[in-house]
Design a protein around this motif. Structure first.
Motif, short mmCIF file in Angstrom:
data_model
loop_
_atom_site.label_atom_id
_atom_site.label_comp_id
_atom_site.label_asym_id
_atom_site.label_seq_id
_atom_site.Cartn_x
_atom_site.Cartn_y
_atom_site.Cartn_z
N PHE A 40 0.91 -1.26 0.15
CA PHE A 40 0.06 0.01 0.10
C PHE A 40 0.97 1.18 0.00
O PHE A 40 1.80 1.49 0.69
N ILE A 62 -7.36 6.52 -4.03
CA ILE A 62 -8.69 6.04 -3.64
C ILE A 62 -9.33 7.33 -2.97
O ILE A 62 -10.63 7.17 -3.05
N LEU A 77 -0.31 -12.38 5.02
CA LEU A 77 -0.80 -11.27 4.69
C LEU A 77 0.25 -10.33 3.66
O LEU A 77 -0.44 -9.70 2.99
N ILE A 94 -1.20 -11.61 0.19
CA ILE A 94 -2.15 -10.62 -0.02
C ILE A 94 -1.91 -9.16 -0.41
O ILE A 94 -2.26 -8.68 -1.57
N PHE A 101 -0.83 -8.46 -3.87
CA PHE A 101 -2.01 -8.24 -4.83
C PHE A 101 -2.34 -6.75 -5.18
O PHE A 101 -2.91 -6.52 -6.19
N GLU A 115 -3.34 -5.25 -8.49
CA GLU A 115 -4.29 -6.18 -8.25
C GLU A 115 -4.62 -7.44 -9.55
O GLU A 115 -5.40 -7.73 -9.91
#
Lengths: 509, 171
Positions: free
Chosen positions: A38, A46, A403, A406, A409, A413
């Motif tokens: 992130f 976002i 974690l 994930i 991704f 994405e």
């Protein structure tokens, strides 16, 4: 551009009044920084509808506080688990994690937070003092000069590889080779993509970072009960507030280091495309180069944490300079802020300094307030966050592995990136176990594409003539610094050997 | 003074695993050189320069390793890296479980898969208490679902079960 002291004081008080957006921004920034995958950019994209809806002042305060604390947050997992949350925190792992293993996680975190806050404060004040001058800096750095800046970053591979130069260089060039995968920046033709569309944009940074650092470290971590060595665990558990304060004292001791490495960050932040990763590596490299004890770097040496952390926070002040002065964003974060500013009718460029100088200074004042708030949360955050490393690895390893898979991704994405991270994890584990530096591999992956982009651009400008690389005065000064950076450690070690040999001889006589 | 005849011989260094990273580097370079044959010089120049230096470094390193093996200081074994011990079995198990999670994520879903993955990994590493296994896995999976899928609207695959539940609840 005239702004009086009274006006600055008023702006400061007004910025303090924006605490209600600065604090949530800081909280979100810390979380985003901690989580690999992130980035501040993605989060700002976002949240764009929210920031566009807000008043310009509060919207900017929110974005700036989020952006500044992301850099700080990235250092937390780098220190505690050897897994940088952001590219800018990769260099922090080099000395931060060894400090954690020695039971000094608290001190390392305080060093990280204090260097981030202090470095950020220094560069914010410096930017406010010399804003019109700094705005010109970006104009002097063209593709030729950028090639030299990146080459300088690449020389860090040799510095990291001091233990085994051959293995270090192989690791670095292996990383550079991985960095060449993807379409070329001039013609857009795919190279070594294994026929996979997902690799056309090149090897994505986040899965590479997650694999090489987080997954491979998790594989190594399971060999012990806890991250902290057993003999140091009781020391870590019995750590008092005095130990927390020790980190603060160390930052004070190395205050000059914080100042000059944060200024490196400021300069790099102004340059388009370079960013916090390049700044952190350069600062670490310079810090080691100019240190009287370079051999301590990589073993848990406090300046090794201070240098990259103050530099990557210094970048934050620099990022906004080209946005305000020229209306040209140097990166994604700058671009998002440009969108918000123009949406609210702010005309960016030189006229902004004539027509609305107080607005420019108000933004930097918000940054200053954010760093002051950051300084206040240093001690409690470091003290309680450092306890995470007491958790037994039988829980930590599964949590980290799942974690971060994930997290791989999140950037693009693609499920493909999760598998890619696992692949890099296996490569990283083998590299660690056989003595090839994973940091050198990552430097190659990070800087390879940047180098190629500027190198090809410079060659195009010079119509294929490589002598273009030595055509500018600033570039040549930078080349001389690169040569110095390579020669200086060698000269110093020779001198030391000479002194040592003389001492031994004197002893015999 | 110690008698050199009585000294135990130094164990040989296991250098087999040292060849893996150079081999990967050489393999990638070879693939790059072959796959970019038809491209214009400018598009492949950087890769070729880097690749040639990497090949030269690998060759020099391999010669160095080869000389050590020849002199008897080292051998071709891979040492602890591929030894059949408890840690390596755990690593292999963890890798396989993550791989299965990635491969089946479209059907099982990120949340349910994560719950199962965590149970499997913790069990493999020696956590035996059922309540702990279920509790830690459930809280982590719920956190990921709420933060990434619900709040941030991430495109992480939901999987068949979550899709059915969503349809049933009319969401």
């Amino acid at each position: 551009m005239d702004v009086s002291t009274a006006q600055l004081a008023e702006l400061f008080v007004r910025s303090l009044g924006l605490w209600w957006v600065i604090l949530p921004g800081m909280l979100l920034g810390t979380i985003v920084g901690i989580l690999p995958g992130f980035s501040a950019q993605n989060t700002l994209i976002i949240l764009l509808p929210l920031t566009l809806y807000m008043e310009i002042e509060s919207g900017m305060a929110f974005m700036i506080s989020l952006y500044c604390t992301t850099q700080l947050g990235g250092g937390i997992p780098a220190i505690l688990f050897n897994m940088p949350g952001e590219g800018g925190a990769v260099a922090t792992t080099l000395d931060g994690y060894p400090m954690t293993k020695k039971g000094q996680a608290q001190q390392a975190l305080v060093l990280c937070f204090a260097a981030s806050a202090f470095g950020g404060l220094v560069t914010t004040v410096a930017t406010m003092a010399a804003l019109p001058l700094l705005a010109q800096l970006g104009l002097y750095f063209r593709s030729v000069e950028m090639v030299v800046v990146i080459v300088f970053g690449l020389t860090l591979i040799a510095a990291i590889a001091a233990q085994d130069l051959m293995k270090g260089l192989i690791a670095g060039f292996f990383g550079l080779m991985i960095g060449t995968i993807g379409v070329d920046p001039v013609f857009g033709t795919p190279r070594a993509t294994f026929g996979l569309l997902e690799l056309y944009d090149g090897v994505p940074l986040i899965p590479a970072l997650i694999g090489l650092f987080a997954i491979s470290e998790a594989f190594v971590m399971l060999e012990s009960e806890t991250i902290v060595r057993n003999e140091d665990l009781s020391k870590a558990k019995n750590a008092r507030w005095a130990d927390t304060l020790e980190g603060l004292w160390l930052t004070g001791r190395y205050w000059w280091q914080t100042v000059w490495t944060s200024l490196i960050g400021l300069v790099i932040g102004i340059l388009p495309g370079a960013g916090s990763t390049v700044a952190a590596f350069l600062a670490y490299h310079y810090s080691k180069l100019l240190s009287k004890t370079p051999e301590l770097y990589g073993t848990g040496h406090p300046p090794g944490v201070i240098a990259p952390e103050s530099a990557n926070n210094g970048v934050t002040s620099g990022t906004l300079v080209p946005v305000f002065a020229l209306g040209i964003p140097g990166g994604t974060t700058g671009a998002i802020m440009t969108i918000v500013l123009t949406y609210h009718g702010i005309v960016l460029g030189p006229r902004l300094f004539i027509e609305r100088p107080e607005f420019v200074y108000s933004v930097y004042m918000q940054m200053l307030v954010c760093y002051i708030f950051m300084a206040l949360m240093i001690l409690p955050l470091a003290r309680y966050m450092s306890r995470v490393v007491w958790i037994p690895t039988r829980f930590l390893v599964p949590l980290i592995l799942s974690l971060v898979t994930i997290a791989a991704f999140s950037e693009r994405e693609y499920v493909f990136d999760m598998g890619l991270a696992l692949g890099f994890g296996v490569i990283g584990y083998i590299a660690r176990k056989t003595g090839y530096e994973v940091t050198a591999i990552l430097i190659g992956v990070l800087m390879g594409p940047l180098f190629e982009q500027y190198f090809l651009r410079a060659l195009r400008v010079g119509q294929g003539d490589p002598s273009i690389l030595f055509s500018s005065t600033l570039g040549n000064v930078l080349w001389a610094m690169v040569v110095l950076a390579l020669v200086l450690p060698w000269l110093r070690s020779r001198r030391r050997q000479g002194v040592l040999a003389q001492t031994v001889r004197a002893g015999h006589e | 003074m110690s008698n050199p005849d009585l000294e135990e011989p130094q164990p040989r260094q296991a250098l087999g695993a040292d060849f893996i990273i150079p081999a990967l580097g050489c393999g990638l370079t070879a693939y790059y050189l072959i796959s970019t044959v038809d491209l214009v010089w400018e598009a492949k120049a950087t890769g070729i320069c880097i690749g040639l230096v990497l090949l030269a470094l690998c060759v020099a390193h391999l010669v160095r390793l080869g000389l050590k093996i020849r002199s008897g200081e080292a051998d071709w074994s891979t040492g602890a890296l591929f030894a059949n011990d408890a840690f390596n079995r755990q690593r292999l198990g963890l890798t396989l479980m993550v791989l299965v999670y990635v491969v089946t994520i479209y059907w099982v879903g990120a949340t349910v898969g994560l719950f199962l993955l965590l149970i499997g990994c913790m069990r493999l590493l020696g956590v035996t208490r059922l309540r702990t296994l279920l509790g830690v896995s459930f809280v982590s999976a719920a956190f990921v679902h709420l933060s990434l899928i619900t709040l941030l609207d991430s495109k992480l695959p939901r999987g068949v079960l979550i899709d059915l539940l969503s349809k049933a609840s009319g969401a």
